[in-house]
Design a protein around this motif. Structure first.
Motif, PDB file in Angstrom:
ATOM      1  N   ALA A 246       0.826  -1.217   0.000  1.00 42.54           N
ATOM      2  CA  ALA A 246       0.000   0.000   0.000  1.00 42.54           C
ATOM      3  C   ALA A 246       0.853   1.256   0.000  1.00 42.54           C
ATOM      4  N   ASP A 247       1.891   1.263   0.813  1.00 43.03           N
ATOM      5  CA  ASP A 247       2.774   2.424   0.887  1.00 43.03           C
ATOM      6  C   ASP A 247       4.107   1.975   1.461  1.00 43.03           C
ATOM      7  N   THR A 248       5.096   2.828   1.327  1.00 44.74           N
ATOM      8  CA  THR A 248       6.417   2.465   1.837  1.00 44.74           C
ATOM      9  C   THR A 248       7.216   3.705   2.188  1.00 44.74           C
ATOM     10  N   LYS A 249       8.164   3.524   3.083  1.00 44.26           N
ATOM     11  CA  LYS A 249       9.120   4.574   3.451  1.00 44.26           C
ATOM     12  C   LYS A 249      10.516   4.063   3.126  1.00 44.26           C
ATOM     13  N   VAL A 250      11.299   4.867   2.431  1.00 40.02           N
ATOM     14  CA  VAL A 250      12.672   4.478   2.115  1.00 40.02           C
ATOM     15  C   VAL A 250      13.627   5.562   2.586  1.00 40.02           C
ATOM     16  N   GLU A 251      14.866   5.159   2.789  1.00 39.11           N
ATOM     17  CA  GLU A 251      15.904   6.080   3.269  1.00 39.11           C
ATOM     18  C   GLU A 251      16.976   6.219   2.200  1.00 39.11           C
ATOM     19  N   PHE A 252      17.382   7.467   1.949  1.00 36.98           N
ATOM     20  CA  PHE A 252      18.457   7.723   1.001  1.00 36.98           C
ATOM     21  C   PHE A 252      19.587   8.477   1.696  1.00 36.98           C
ATOM     22  N   GLY A 253      20.801   8.221   1.210  1.00 38.06           N
ATOM     23  CA  GLY A 253      21.959   8.956   1.684  1.00 38.06           C
ATOM     24  C   GLY A 253      22.882   9.263   0.525  1.00 38.06           C
ATOM     25  N   ILE A 254      23.893  10.057   0.802  1.00 39.41           N
ATOM     26  CA  ILE A 254      24.920  10.342  -0.195  1.00 39.41           C
ATOM     27  C   ILE A 254      26.276  10.129   0.459  1.00 39.41           C
ATOM     28  N   ALA A 255      27.269   9.808  -0.356  1.00 31.46           N
ATOM     29  CA  ALA A 255      28.620   9.621   0.172  1.00 31.46           C
ATOM     30  C   ALA A 255      29.109  10.929   0.788  1.00 31.46           C
ATOM     31  N   PRO A 256      29.799  10.863   1.940  1.00 32.64           N
ATOM     32  CA  PRO A 256      30.250  12.099   2.600  1.00 32.64           C
ATOM     33  C   PRO A 256      31.103  12.993   1.718  1.00 32.64           C
ATOM     34  N   ASP A 257      31.820  12.398   0.756  1.00 29.74           N
ATOM     35  CA  ASP A 257      32.663  13.224  -0.110  1.00 29.74           C
ATOM     36  C   ASP A 257      31.880  13.821  -1.282  1.00 29.74           C
ATOM     37  N   GLY A 258      30.577  13.523  -1.332  1.00 27.96           N
ATOM     38  CA  GLY A 258      29.742  14.105  -2.376  1.00 27.96           C
ATOM     39  C   GLY A 258      29.817  13.393  -3.704  1.00 27.96           C
ATOM     40  N   SER A 259      30.598  12.315  -3.775  1.00 32.72           N
ATOM     41  CA  SER A 259      30.734  11.592  -5.040  1.00 32.72           C
ATOM     42  C   SER A 259      29.516  10.712  -5.286  1.00 32.72           C
ATOM     43  N   GLY A 260      29.119  10.607  -6.544  1.00 40.00           N
ATOM     44  CA  GLY A 260      28.007   9.727  -6.886  1.00 40.00           C
ATOM     45  C   GLY A 260      26.670  10.343  -6.543  1.00 40.00           C
ATOM     46  N   GLY A 261      25.617   9.602  -6.849  1.00 40.44           N
ATOM     47  CA  GLY A 261      24.265  10.094  -6.596  1.00 40.44           C
ATOM     48  C   GLY A 261      23.683   9.513  -5.333  1.00 40.44           C
TER      49      GLY A 261
END
Length: 304
Positions: free
Chosen positions: A208-223
């Motif tokens: 029905a629904d979902t919660k997801v978590e996103f992060g980024i590399a501390p050096d800012g590299s990548g998406g």
């Protein structure tokens, strides 16, 4: 029985330093041979704890942490072409084997990324009042359990433990993350839910629904990197497809079973009185465990 914001005692893990404990997960930092903390990795341990109505339940639910960990790993594989994930290794200390993973240390986004494919819960309340969810206008005539034309992004704030998350408008998400990152978080969250339902529907489960978590590399590299857990009964609302019937609350595979018992006459608990809930009886513990295991087995086709 303790308040869900309380910190519980942790497992001692040689070679790891305890960093943080949330309601359900514990974080440890690996320590290198030189005695220094490894800066770019964390050990993520899923406990068997279960919280409901901002209280930590007792006793714990056997195997819950292992179910959530194994199911998340399975889903990471199913989603690997959509978004990279944080998993480094499943080679973990024996004391937490099966319910822990070594992961990349990320800077986590300060937004709860939520998507809805069906109307229920808080989304239903907003729809009833405004005809929309998180600013997205929906068709007229929808009821509890109605399938939405397409998944809708309904983000919230990421409140401190013990406080409630609050809905965020698109403008607020843009201000927090920047327009480009906000747009990508919305796209990925909806794509993850859509992919999840493509797979789960053929296995007798509606998400029905979902919660997801996103992060980024501390050096800012990548998406963006998908982190924490994904498409589990704790982060999502799973419904048995064969029992889906819009117009009323649907039966589910998550801790709703515990919530229903707590508010029943059998428990004798008055939620509004402010006191702690009673111990969970053995039959509630076992049936809750069975719900988690059933969700895992139906989705993956594997025996737990």
């Amino acid at each position: 029985m303790t308040d869900a914001s309380a910190t519980t005692s942790q497992v001692e893990l040689p070679g790891y330093e305890h960093v943080y404990s949330g309601k359900v997960r514990d974080l440890y930092a690996p320590v290198g041979p030189d005695g220094e903390v490894v800066p770019d990795q964390l050990l993520l341990v899923a406990s068997n704890r279960l919280s409901a109505y901002d209280w930590m339940m007792s006793p714990e639910i056997p195997d819950k942490g292992a179910v959530l960990t194994r199911l998340s790993l399975w889903w990471f594989d199913q989603l690997s072409d959509l978004v990279p994930n944080h998993v480094v290794s499943t080679d973990v200390p024996e004391a937490v084997a099966g319910r822990a993973v070594l992961v990349r240390k990320l800077e986590m986004l300060k937004v709860e990324a939520i998507a809805r494919a069906y109307l229920t819960g808080g989304g239903l309340e907003e729809y009833a009042a405004k005809g929309s969810v998180s600013g997205v206008t929906l068709p007229e005539g929808l009821v509890d359990g109605s399938k939405l034309p397409e998944p809708v992004f309904t983000p919230t704030t990421k409140a401190p433990v013990g406080e409630h998350d609050l809905p965020m408008s698109p403008a607020e998400v843009d201000a927090e993350l920047g327009p480009e990152v906000a747009a990508e978080v919305s796209r990925l969250t909806r794509a993850i839910l859509a992919r999840g339902n493509e797979i789960a529907a053929g296995r007798g489960i509606l998400i029905a629904d979902t919660k997801v978590e996103f992060g980024i590399a501390p050096d800012g590299s990548g998406g963006l990197v998908l982190a924490d857990e994904v498409l589990t009964p704790d982060s999502s609302r799973f419904w048995p497809a064969e029992l889906w019937e819009p117009g009323h609350p649907q039966p589910s595979y998550d801790k709703q079973f515990v919530r229903d018992w707590l508010t029943s006459s059998e428990s004798g608990w008055d939620r509004k009185a402010g006191g702690p809930p009673p111990e969970l009886p053995a039959h509630v513990v076992e049936q809750t465990r069975a719900k988690y295991v059933e969700a895992y087995e139906r989705l993956t086709g594997e025996t737990f």
